[in-house]
Design a protein around this motif. Structure first.
Motif, mmCIF file in Angstrom:
data_model
loop_
_atom_site.group_PDB
_atom_site.id
_atom_site.type_symbol
_atom_site.label_atom_id
_atom_site.label_comp_id
_atom_site.label_asym_id
_atom_site.label_seq_id
_atom_site.Cartn_x
_atom_site.Cartn_y
_atom_site.Cartn_z
ATOM 1 N N THR A 324 18.572 54.771 46.915
ATOM 2 C CA THR A 324 19.332 53.791 47.685
ATOM 3 C C THR A 324 18.823 53.834 49.115
ATOM 4 O O THR A 324 18.658 54.909 49.700
ATOM 5 N N GLY A 325 18.530 52.656 49.661
ATOM 6 C CA GLY A 325 18.058 52.548 51.032
ATOM 7 C C GLY A 325 19.093 51.847 51.889
ATOM 8 O O GLY A 325 19.800 50.939 51.419
ATOM 9 N N TYR A 326 19.192 52.249 53.157
ATOM 10 C CA TYR A 326 20.190 51.703 54.067
ATOM 11 C C TYR A 326 19.470 51.120 55.278
ATOM 12 O O TYR A 326 18.696 51.820 55.947
ATOM 13 N N LEU A 327 19.704 49.840 55.551
ATOM 14 C CA LEU A 327 18.963 49.115 56.566
ATOM 15 C C LEU A 327 19.900 48.438 57.553
ATOM 16 O O LEU A 327 20.990 47.996 57.192
ATOM 17 N N TYR A 328 19.424 48.340 58.796
ATOM 18 C CA TYR A 328 20.047 47.443 59.762
ATOM 19 C C TYR A 328 19.388 46.083 59.616
ATOM 20 O O TYR A 328 18.156 45.976 59.503
ATOM 21 N N GLY A 329 20.223 45.054 59.634
ATOM 22 C CA GLY A 329 19.694 43.707 59.582
ATOM 23 C C GLY A 329 20.131 42.903 60.794
ATOM 24 O O GLY A 329 20.580 43.452 61.798
ATOM 25 N N SER A 330 19.990 41.604 60.682
ATOM 26 C CA SER A 330 20.439 40.678 61.716
ATOM 27 C C SER A 330 20.852 39.399 61.006
ATOM 28 O O SER A 330 20.570 39.235 59.811
ATOM 29 N N PRO A 331 21.516 38.498 61.696
ATOM 30 C CA PRO A 331 21.930 37.257 61.027
ATOM 31 C C PRO A 331 20.770 36.501 60.396
ATOM 32 O O PRO A 331 20.966 35.747 59.438
ATOM 33 N N ASP A 332 19.558 36.706 60.903
ATOM 34 C CA ASP A 332 18.403 35.983 60.376
ATOM 35 C C ASP A 332 17.668 36.733 59.281
ATOM 36 O O ASP A 332 16.666 36.237 58.757
#
Length: 811
Positions: A324-332
């Motif tokens: 399982t990987g955990y990422l920060y994203g953004s609205p785009d």
């Protein structure tokens, strides 16, 4: 009389389900509405190939006591979590977080002073009570208070958990709450962030599914269309019908419900200030990545901007290639871009993604800005509690951690939904404020689950009609159970309350029979191993006595046996460094249990010296001594200096002793990593001694190390004075294996046939050879011959008229 209330709870995550459980047990009628097709919220799990892969929260530290109790109460098994590892930005090597800076210099004390003065309630449920004091951005707050070591030690975990980077402007309130839940800066600073970390076996969602299944009304896949609140109650219109209730509890942030809520201006203003973090979970298969750990990626090694980057990945099952990987994203950031971003990080780490099985996007960590905290936004949110029959719970007022959510939900139930005067409520014991109250059946269920968890047994193997000492408890697992039970009930539960009861069910009955909580008192040291108490036997230098239980059982019920453990294991008093003073304490304990002689005393190793001195003091008080049985006790050579304190050496010594007593077929790996922190060393020792990490053990290990050092110091200072006491030395024929390190070595008369006990000073001395060595004589095949030899010598020996001859008995 307060009447039962129907309460509609929006959200079937940990907060909603915990609250519904509390309300149901209090006699109210909870109805839980959940938009998803399953319960658990951010504690969802993906079942794949017969295994559970956690999508959100799942790693629990020893500070998660409320969560651990909840799991035990509902009978859900927990297990040790995989280790947490951080990648070095220069070497790219993976290692445990470096916690040593926390314990160097005065940083830890400075934090403790700040907490005591400005945010003393940080560990209590909720955030509002500390918000203004911790409103500054975390980076600025750490710098202003010279607490940069906290950033280095806790920053990687904070960021990897989805709370943002330390320079992103997130208020210090959230960092301090996170730090407290690691245990590293809590009121008991010796707890390590990874010490005893646990999770739910088979996937975290099993806990929440179990709780949901036991509730009377949990409705899934519900679409809320309108919420209307009035003086008479609440009306919730859904796609599948209408729900009417007396009260409403929102466990999701206000901003999520504005489109359907008949919101007031105040609610709209607060909702407009809520902020979230875009956080993603991806389940994928990969080759070439590190395995068996929760791997944290500091920002400088993540390979992209903080606004969109991989924060961590987790590999749980040895036989699986699923991560399982955990990422920060953004609205785009769309799903394709998120998968590409993860692939770039995996490639950089030398791995290769073979497939992406699932993506989940979270509106994570609802929070407020520093300016809003200073202006009292969380106080305003708390002021809304009860207005328009509405209450607010969940991560916004509590913080985005499972333990925080569960604790806040229980606290909300206690504050606003009183327990009704039902038979169940009447049966609950009265305890100190904040303690858990259970009836006999509930406490029996908790004990069943806790014993099963601590001993790694299926719950169905635990019999409430069996005695606690029928199960394979060692000293550390017994102490862990005792500590967890004390925390659960909010009052110190003495060891004797567990040992003296004939069955586990009787323990539950005894502890719920109107037992009042009492302040901490000096604990009893006697632990009866069998129903009566004529043979008093002291433990060795570590001070624990559970290892004597096999001997007590081998001697049988016809020979009553009480063990005497060293004071200090509960942390309530300092250990003794003087045999005479310790014996005086033992004398008091023994005379409380048996006011007058004749007394039969004994002890193993260091305990034999204390037993001898105890017999002298009882004899001086005019009491008769029928015998002193010393089990392979050596009298140290006189004139030695006490061993210097050295925690690392002490841990290695205790580990060596344990390996002698409980050998394995495989060659054991070195116990200590040369670079391991003291907390990691203690954790390794606890694991070696049998701790599973399911229940608290860190305090017990620290106390054991203190007692061990104090006992060694007392040992070398004592020389048995002459007496006419009937002393029997049971001498292990295989000797005393070398265990002490370097300058901690104690000179012993290893070649003396009487272990240094002077027959010229002790005319009634008898020496009995027994098989095994100093540590193995308590396990088979040596245990039965030892018990037979002791049984043979339990009959008092009349004093000899020939004062110059020492008898040596063979047989």
């Amino acid at each position: 009389m307060t009447s039962a209330r129907t309460v509609c709870i929006v959200g079937a995550g940990p907060t909603g389900l915990t609250l519904a459980r509390e309300l149901d047990r209090a006699g109210h009628h909870p109805i839980v509405l959940e938009a998803a097709e399953g319960p658990g919220g951010k504690c969802a799990s993906l079942d794949m190939d017969g295994r559970g892969y956690d999508l959100g929260g799942h790693i629990c530290t020893p500070r998660y006591t409320t969560l651990a109790q909840l799991a035990a109460e509902v009978g859900v098994a927990t297990e040790q979590a995989t280790p947490t590892l951080v990648q070095d930005s220069t070497t790219r090597a993976w290692a445990a977080p470096d916690l040593s800076p926390l314990f160097q210099g005065d940083g830890h004390r400075r934090y403790a002073d700040l907490r005591a003065e400005h945010f003393p309630d940080i560990a209590a449920p909720g955030l509002a009570h500390c918000a203004r004091a911790l409103a500054a951005p975390v980076g600025q707050w750490l710098a202003d208070n010279r607490l940069q070591p906290l950033a280095g030690a806790l920053g990687p975990g904070f960021t990897a958990s989805g709370y943002g980077s330390l320079d992103s402007g997130v208020p210090a309130l959230y960092f301090a709450k996170y730090a407290e839940l690691t245990g590293l800066v809590a009121d008991q600073p010796a707890l390590a962030a990874t010490a005893g970390a646990f999770t739910v076996a088979g996937g975290f969602n099993r806990l929440w599914q179990r709780i949901a299944d036991a509730l009377p009304d949990v409705r899934l896949a519900v679409r809320i269309e309108r919420v209307e609140r009035g003086d008479e109650g609440v009306r919730i219109t859904t796609g599948s019908g209408t729900v009417e209730a007396d009260d409403l509890v929102l466990t999701v942030p206000l901003d999520r419900l504005l489109p359907v809520l008949d919101a007031t201006d105040e609610e709209r203003e607060i909702a407009a200030k809520v902020r979230h973090i875009d956080y993603r979970t991806l389940v994928f298969t990969a080759d070439g990545l590190p395995r068996s750990g929760f791997h944290l990626l500091p920002e400088q090694t993540a390979g992209s901007a903080a606004s969109a980057r991989c924060a961590s990945f987790h590999h749980r099952y040895d036989e699986s290639d699923v991560y399982t990987g955990y990422l920060y994203g953004s609205p785009d950031t769309g799903e394709k871009q998120a998968a590409q971003l993860l692939g770039q990080n995996v490639d950089r780490l030398g791995g290769r993604i073979t497939s992406v099985r699932l993506q989940r996007r979270w509106e994570f960590m609802p929070h407020f800005t520093s300016g809003d905290l200073r202006a009292g936004i969380l106080d305003r949110l708390e002021d809304l509690q009860g207005q328009r029959r509405t209450y607010h719970a969940g991560s916004l007022p509590a913080f985005e951690l499972i333990e925080c959510n569960v604790s806040y939900a229980q606290d909300l139930a206690r504050r606003f939904f009183p327990t009704l005067n039902t038979a169940t409520a009447a049966a609950q014991p009265q305890t100190v404020p904040g303690a858990t109250t259970l009836d006999e059946a509930a406490l029996g269920a908790w004990l069943t689950a806790a014993v099963a968890t601590e001993l790694d047994l299926p719950p169905e193997d635990i019999d409430l009609d069996a005695a606690l000492y029928d199960y394979a408890f060692d000293s550390i697992s017994f102490a862990s159970l005792q500590a967890a039970l004390s925390d659960l009930l909010g009052t110190h539960v003495p060891s004797i309350d567990l040992i003296n009861q004939p069955t586990i069910g009787a323990i539950a009955r005894h502890l719920t029979a109107g037992r009042q909580a009492v302040p901490h008192q000096r604990p009893a040291l006697l632990l009866p191993m069998t129903p009566a108490r004529p043979f008093f036997c002291a433990g060795g230098a570590v001070g624990t006595v559970q290892y004597l239980r096999p001997l007590a059982k081998e001697l049988g019920p016809q020979q009553p046996f009480s063990a005497i453990q060293a004071p200090g294991h509960d942390g309530g008093e300092e250990p003794y460094t003087d045999v005479v003073e310790l014996a005086a304490r033992y004398t008091d304990e023994i005379r409380r249990a048996q006011p007058h002689g004749p007394y039969l005393l004994g002890g193993h190793s260091f305990g034999g010296l204390v037993a001898y001195e105890t017999a002298l003091q009882l004899q001086a008080a005019g009491e008769e001594i029928s015998g002193v049985l010393v089990l392979d006790t050596y009298v140290p050579l006189p004139g030695q200096n006490p061993p210097p304190a050295n925690e690392r050496a002490a841990i290695e010594e205790l580990a060596t002793m344990n390996r002698i007593v409980a050998p394995t077929d495989a060659t054991p790996a070195p116990l200590l990593d040369p670079d391991a922190s003291p907390q990691q060393q203690r954790e390794q020792l606890a694991r070696l001694l049998g701790a599973t990490g399911m229940l608290p053990h860190e305090d017990f290990v620290l106390a054991m190390l203190r007692i061990y050092q104090a006992s060694l110091e007392a040992y070398v200072r004592y020389q048995p004075p002459p007496s006419d006491l009937p002393v029997t030395v049971f001498k292990a024929t295989d000797g005393f294996p070398p265990v002490l390190h370097g300058d901690r070595h104690i000179a012993l008369p290893l070649d003396d046939p009487h272990n240094g006990w002077n027959p010229h000073h002790l005319p009634n001395l008898v020496t009995v050879p027994v098989p095994g060595d100093h540590f193995t004589l308590f396990r088979q095949p040596h245990l039965t011959p030892l018990a037979n030899a002791i049984r043979h010598h339990l009959t008092p020996t009349p004093p000899r008229s020939d004062k110059s001859v020492c008898r040596e008995h063979h047989g």
